[in-house]
Design an enzyme around this catalytic site. Structure first.
Site, PDB file in Angstrom:
ATOM      1  N   LYS A 282     -71.047   2.957   8.569  1.00 23.54           N
ATOM      2  CA  LYS A 282     -70.699   3.962   9.535  1.00 23.54           C
ATOM      3  C   LYS A 282     -71.857   4.231  10.477  1.00 23.54           C
ATOM      4  O   LYS A 282     -71.668   4.653  11.604  1.00 23.54           O
ATOM      5  CB  LYS A 282     -70.343   5.276   8.835  1.00 23.54           C
ATOM      6  CG  LYS A 282     -69.142   5.227   7.949  1.00 23.54           C
ATOM      7  CD  LYS A 282     -68.920   6.568   7.267  1.00 23.54           C
ATOM      8  CE  LYS A 282     -67.749   6.516   6.319  1.00 23.54           C
ATOM      9  NZ  LYS A 282     -67.642   7.714   5.503  1.00 23.54           N
ATOM     10  N   GLY A 283     -73.061   4.050   9.978  1.00 24.90           N
ATOM     11  CA  GLY A 283     -74.248   4.491  10.688  1.00 24.90           C
ATOM     12  C   GLY A 283     -74.460   3.913  12.074  1.00 24.90           C
ATOM     13  O   GLY A 283     -75.045   4.562  12.930  1.00 24.90           O
TER      14      GLY A 283
ATOM     15  N   GLU B  68     -77.079  -2.950  13.817  1.00 23.98           N
ATOM     16  CA  GLU B  68     -77.370  -2.088  12.670  1.00 23.98           C
ATOM     17  C   GLU B  68     -78.060  -0.816  13.134  1.00 23.98           C
ATOM     18  O   GLU B  68     -78.730  -0.820  14.171  1.00 23.98           O
ATOM     19  CB  GLU B  68     -78.295  -2.807  11.683  1.00 23.98           C
ATOM     20  CG  GLU B  68     -77.595  -3.492  10.548  1.00 23.98           C
ATOM     21  CD  GLU B  68     -77.032  -2.529   9.498  1.00 23.98           C
ATOM     22  OE1 GLU B  68     -76.905  -1.317   9.757  1.00 23.98           O
ATOM     23  OE2 GLU B  68     -76.711  -3.005   8.414  1.00 23.98           O
ATOM     24  N   ASP B  69     -77.933   0.243  12.360  1.00 23.16           N
ATOM     25  CA  ASP B  69     -78.665   1.465  12.649  1.00 23.16           C
ATOM     26  C   ASP B  69     -80.100   1.352  12.166  1.00 23.16           C
ATOM     27  O   ASP B  69     -81.030   1.737  12.855  1.00 23.16           O
ATOM     28  CB  ASP B  69     -77.977   2.689  12.038  1.00 23.16           C
ATOM     29  CG  ASP B  69     -77.680   2.563  10.547  1.00 23.16           C
ATOM     30  OD1 ASP B  69     -77.919   1.487   9.954  1.00 23.16           O
ATOM     31  OD2 ASP B  69     -77.181   3.542   9.966  1.00 23.16           O
TER      32      ASP B  69
ATOM     33  N   ASP C 230     -83.941  -1.839   6.389  1.00 25.14           N
ATOM     34  CA  ASP C 230     -84.846  -1.308   5.377  1.00 25.14           C
ATOM     35  C   ASP C 230     -85.341  -2.469   4.510  1.00 25.14           C
ATOM     36  O   ASP C 230     -86.145  -3.272   4.968  1.00 25.14           O
ATOM     37  CB  ASP C 230     -84.079  -0.248   4.568  1.00 25.14           C
ATOM     38  CG  ASP C 230     -84.966   0.652   3.752  1.00 25.14           C
ATOM     39  OD1 ASP C 230     -85.879   0.150   3.094  1.00 25.14           O
ATOM     40  OD2 ASP C 230     -84.737   1.883   3.749  1.00 25.14           O
TER      41      ASP C 230
ATOM     42  N   LYS D 205     -87.804  -0.578   9.383  1.00 26.92           N
ATOM     43  CA  LYS D 205     -88.833  -0.138   8.431  1.00 26.92           C
ATOM     44  C   LYS D 205     -89.443  -1.377   7.776  1.00 26.92           C
ATOM     45  O   LYS D 205     -89.135  -1.692   6.631  1.00 26.92           O
ATOM     46  CB  LYS D 205     -88.221   0.724   7.321  1.00 26.92           C
ATOM     47  CG  LYS D 205     -87.934   2.132   7.635  1.00 26.92           C
ATOM     48  CD  LYS D 205     -87.539   2.853   6.333  1.00 26.92           C
ATOM     49  CE  LYS D 205     -86.958   4.208   6.595  1.00 26.92           C
ATOM     50  NZ  LYS D 205     -86.549   4.866   5.341  1.00 26.92           N
TER      51      LYS D 205
ATOM     52  N   PHE E  63     -87.473   9.267   5.426  1.00 26.57           N
ATOM     53  CA  PHE E  63     -86.021   9.396   5.408  1.00 26.57           C
ATOM     54  C   PHE E  63     -85.570  10.004   6.722  1.00 26.57           C
ATOM     55  O   PHE E  63     -85.907  11.149   7.028  1.00 26.57           O
ATOM     56  CB  PHE E  63     -85.565  10.253   4.218  1.00 26.57           C
ATOM     57  CG  PHE E  63     -84.101  10.113   3.959  1.00 26.57           C
ATOM     58  CD1 PHE E  63     -83.625   9.091   3.150  1.00 26.57           C
ATOM     59  CD2 PHE E  63     -83.189  10.967   4.548  1.00 26.57           C
ATOM     60  CE1 PHE E  63     -82.267   8.941   2.924  1.00 26.57           C
ATOM     61  CE2 PHE E  63     -81.831  10.825   4.337  1.00 26.57           C
ATOM     62  CZ  PHE E  63     -81.369   9.805   3.517  1.00 26.57           C
TER      63      PHE E  63
ATOM     64  N   ASP F 105     -77.266   9.388   8.269  1.00 29.89           N
ATOM     65  CA  ASP F 105     -76.899  10.622   7.599  1.00 29.89           C
ATOM     66  C   ASP F 105     -77.726  10.901   6.352  1.00 29.89           C
ATOM     67  O   ASP F 105     -78.404  10.023   5.821  1.00 29.89           O
ATOM     68  CB  ASP F 105     -75.420  10.571   7.195  1.00 29.89           C
ATOM     69  CG  ASP F 105     -75.174   9.648   6.012  1.00 29.89           C
ATOM     70  OD1 ASP F 105     -74.722  10.124   4.966  1.00 29.89           O
ATOM     71  OD2 ASP F 105     -75.439   8.428   6.134  1.00 29.89           O
TER      72      ASP F 105
ATOM     73  N   ARG G 215     -75.269  13.066  11.094  1.00 28.21           N
ATOM     74  CA  ARG G 215     -74.982  11.873  11.905  1.00 28.21           C
ATOM     75  C   ARG G 215     -74.896  12.220  13.391  1.00 28.21           C
ATOM     76  O   ARG G 215     -75.221  11.420  14.241  1.00 28.21           O
ATOM     77  CB  ARG G 215     -73.653  11.235  11.504  1.00 28.21           C
ATOM     78  CG  ARG G 215     -73.649  10.486  10.218  1.00 28.21           C
ATOM     79  CD  ARG G 215     -72.332   9.712  10.058  1.00 28.21           C
ATOM     80  NE  ARG G 215     -72.119   9.299   8.693  1.00 28.21           N
ATOM     81  CZ  ARG G 215     -72.637   8.209   8.146  1.00 28.21           C
ATOM     82  NH1 ARG G 215     -73.414   7.438   8.859  1.00 28.21           N
ATOM     83  NH2 ARG G 215     -72.378   7.896   6.893  1.00 28.21           N
TER      84      ARG G 215
END
Length: 175
Positions: free
Chosen positions: A41-42, A97-98, A101, A129, A150, A157, A163
């Site tokens: 969803k991000g 992608e948001d 990681d 990251k 974070f 979110d 969000r």
């Protein structure tokens, strides 16, 4: 809850970076059509704003994936909750992608998508990251490199909250 959100990148900084990414992608794909794959969803906020700033023809599709691990870390094994509606064969694909990681889930996802025979496939992320990377993933377009904090906002979110923030913020005060 006692969490607080500290601004990492303002709404204006994010908008400027998305504009830069759209310009660069348009230049790199000049004379072609690009097929954006939004990883839900991000990424939905990011892909919508990015698509508006790409000046070449754009088509879009959406995919929802989840990975399973011990609850706090990804195993890299991907479950496809919502697959793509269109075939990728012969298309110039940009996975959006948001945040990247560890790279585990994304690496596995890119492997799955590559088997669908796109003409080309690249990766664009709003946030990266690299200090958390455990699997080598080539990111072709990066908005911001960030430290291991974070973050929320602009689609990201915390427990399905935040969000809708128009900026990228760091969550503070979480146990």
């Amino acid at each position: 809850m006692a969490e607080r959100i500290k601004v990492m990148f303002s709404e204006e900084e994010v908008a400027q970076k998305v504009e830069e990414l759209g310009r660069k992608i348009s230049e790199d794909y000049a004379g072609k059509e690009i097929h954006l794959i939004c990883v839900l969803k991000g990424s939905v906020f990011f892909v919508c704003e990015l698509a508006k700033r790409i000046t070449i023809p754009v088509s879009m599709d959406f995919m929802s994936v989840s990975s399973y691990g011990d609850g706090t870390s990804s195993s890299g094994v991907v479950k496809i909750a919502k697959d793509l509606d269109e075939a990728l064969e012969g298309k110039d694909v940009l996975v959006v992608e948001d945040i990247v990681d560890t790279g585990r889930t994304l690496s596995y996802l890119l492997e799955i998508l590559a088997k669908r025979k796109p003409n080309s496939m690249k990766l664009c992320t709003l946030l990266d990251k690299p200090s958390r990377r455990v699997v080598d993933v080539k990111v072709d377009y990066t908005g911001f490199q960030i430290p291991d904090e974070f973050v929320v906002g602009y689609g990201l979110d915390y427990a399905q909250k935040y969000r809708n923030l128009p900026y990228i913020g760091v969550v503070e005060g979480v146990e």
